[in-house]
Motif scaffolding. Structure first.
Motif, mmCIF file in Angstrom:
data_model
loop_
_atom_site.group_PDB
_atom_site.id
_atom_site.type_symbol
_atom_site.label_atom_id
_atom_site.label_comp_id
_atom_site.label_asym_id
_atom_site.label_seq_id
_atom_site.Cartn_x
_atom_site.Cartn_y
_atom_site.Cartn_z
ATOM 1 N N VAL A 242 0.835 -1.199 0.000
ATOM 2 C CA VAL A 242 0.000 0.000 0.000
ATOM 3 C C VAL A 242 0.871 1.252 0.000
ATOM 4 C CG1 VAL A 242 -1.900 1.229 1.129
ATOM 5 C CG2 VAL A 242 -1.738 -1.274 1.310
ATOM 6 N N LEU A 243 0.563 2.171 -0.904
ATOM 7 C CA LEU A 243 1.252 3.453 -0.995
ATOM 8 C C LEU A 243 0.212 4.567 -1.020
ATOM 9 C CD1 LEU A 243 3.855 2.454 -3.726
ATOM 10 C CD2 LEU A 243 4.289 2.668 -1.269
ATOM 11 N N ALA A 244 0.539 5.693 -0.387
ATOM 12 C CA ALA A 244 -0.417 6.799 -0.337
ATOM 13 C C ALA A 244 0.245 8.157 -0.529
ATOM 14 C CB ALA A 244 -1.161 6.779 1.006
ATOM 15 N N ASP A 245 1.530 8.259 -0.291
ATOM 16 C CA ASP A 245 2.249 9.525 -0.335
ATOM 17 C C ASP A 245 2.429 9.980 -1.784
ATOM 18 O OD1 ASP A 245 4.029 11.641 -0.133
ATOM 19 O OD2 ASP A 245 5.321 10.644 1.329
ATOM 20 N N PHE B 58 6.889 14.139 -8.792
ATOM 21 C CA PHE B 58 8.256 14.519 -8.461
ATOM 22 C C PHE B 58 8.467 16.012 -8.745
ATOM 23 C CE2 PHE B 58 8.253 10.004 -9.397
ATOM 24 C CZ PHE B 58 8.896 9.506 -8.268
ATOM 25 N N THR B 59 8.872 16.747 -7.701
ATOM 26 C CA THR B 59 8.981 18.209 -7.803
ATOM 27 C C THR B 59 10.377 18.666 -8.197
ATOM 28 O OG1 THR B 59 9.620 18.467 -5.471
ATOM 29 C CG2 THR B 59 7.255 18.395 -5.977
ATOM 30 N N VAL C 266 13.957 12.704 -0.259
ATOM 31 C CA VAL C 266 12.676 11.991 -0.198
ATOM 32 C C VAL C 266 12.335 11.384 -1.542
ATOM 33 C CG1 VAL C 266 10.183 12.265 0.136
ATOM 34 C CG2 VAL C 266 11.773 13.363 1.713
ATOM 35 N N GLU C 267 12.480 12.157 -2.602
ATOM 36 C CA GLU C 267 12.108 11.678 -3.922
ATOM 37 C C GLU C 267 13.072 10.621 -4.444
ATOM 38 O OE1 GLU C 267 11.492 15.233 -6.218
ATOM 39 O OE2 GLU C 267 9.669 15.760 -5.101
#
Length: 293
Positions: free
Chosen positions: A83-86, A92-93, A101-102
């Motif tokens: 499960v992923l939610a973030d 990707f910024t 983080v990315e």
């Protein structure tokens, strides 16, 4: 009169949000599983449960979340669901304070793709569907399933809330990936849901540095070195203020109480087996070996 107007407004707003943001055909309702499952959060306490109960957990239906794949236990336990939610996993910024983080999220997806050699269902918000469909295109073992994460007013609307949750048209505010995992496990059909590694004790380790930046000790079960310090940043790269962070913590802990009410409605039981957990919504059962489950 004002109360009735507020009720009508909230009902109207609920349907507006669902119609505008939810997809009326997700794949979540097509999964039919039952019995008992084990959700593996990444808190420090998970390490001790894995060491003591690994043989037992290898035979169970398990959910992994976030960076679990970076642990050696991923290929040992071979989880059924991930499960992923973030949003960092698919948006990707390139912002300077988001690079670490990315990099971690992208390497997580690469490791899932490389290490997975058994049937795995990855559960993601519908907004991530296009990215994940491309990333895992033609993977032999991975299936992508989407859930709606539309947030609706819940206070005083139990019947409507439960109906929309059951139909996969809305969910509790997914402030933490464990909320998504528990919500999905209920809707998939599990009647007994065990949660591990949900320490959620960050408030004990919060700090504010000399630049008024809020952070905490970043500790997870898979860390082999001394836990590092990390600053809290929002998805847009802006540093959290303390009141903003505590407000989001409150949303998160409230979400577990909403899930408890929904589980009661569905006839499911949620057990928090995380030693020292700050979650106060679920019945505590800290051991496996002495539980006769």
């Amino acid at each position: 009169m004002k109360k009735n107007i507020k009720i009508l407004f909230n009902i109207f707003y609920t349907f507006y949000r669902v119609i505008r943001e939810s997809k009326f055909q997700t794949d979540l309702e097509l999964i039919n599983d039952s019995g008992e499952c084990y959700i593996l959060g990444n808190g420090p306490s998970l390490k001790y449960y894995l060491e003591d109960n690994l043989d037992f957990l290898k035979k169970q239906k398990t959910f992994a979340v976030n960076l679990f794949v970076k642990s050696e236990y991923y290929e040992i336990l071979r989880p059924n669901y991930y499960v992923l939610a973030d949003p960092n996993f698919w948006l990707f910024t390139g912002l300077p304070n988001k690079i670490k983080v990315e990099e971690d999220t992208l390497s997580t997806l690469n490791e899932i793709s490389r290490k997975t050699s058994w049937p795995l269902t990855i559960l993601i918000p519908y907004a991530a569907k296009k990215y994940f469909a491309i990333f895992f295109k033609n993977h032999e073992f991975i299936k992508i399933v989407c859930y709606n994460n539309t947030v609706i007013p819940v206070e005083g609307f139990d019947s409507l809330t439960n109906y929309l949750f059951k139909k996969n048209l809305a969910s509790p505010r997914i402030q933490n990936v464990l909320i998504a995992a528990i919500y999905a496990s209920i809707n998939i059909g599990f009647e007994k849901i065990n949660v591990f590694g949900a320490d959620h004790s960050w408030t004990k380790e919060l700090f504010v540095n000399d630049d008024n930046q809020v952070g905490c000790v970043d500790d997870h079960f898979y860390h082999k070195e001394t836990p590092s310090l990390r600053l809290y940043t929002r998805y847009d790269g802006v540093n959290y203020k303390m009141h903003e962070l505590l407000r989001d913590f409150a949303y998160m802990f409230e979400g577990y109480h909403i899930l408890k009410k929904y589980a009661d409605y569905k006839g499911a039981k949620i057990y928090n087996r995380s030693k020292g957990s700050f979650i106060d919504a679920f019945e505590r059962k800290e051991s496996i070996s002495n539980d006769n489950i």
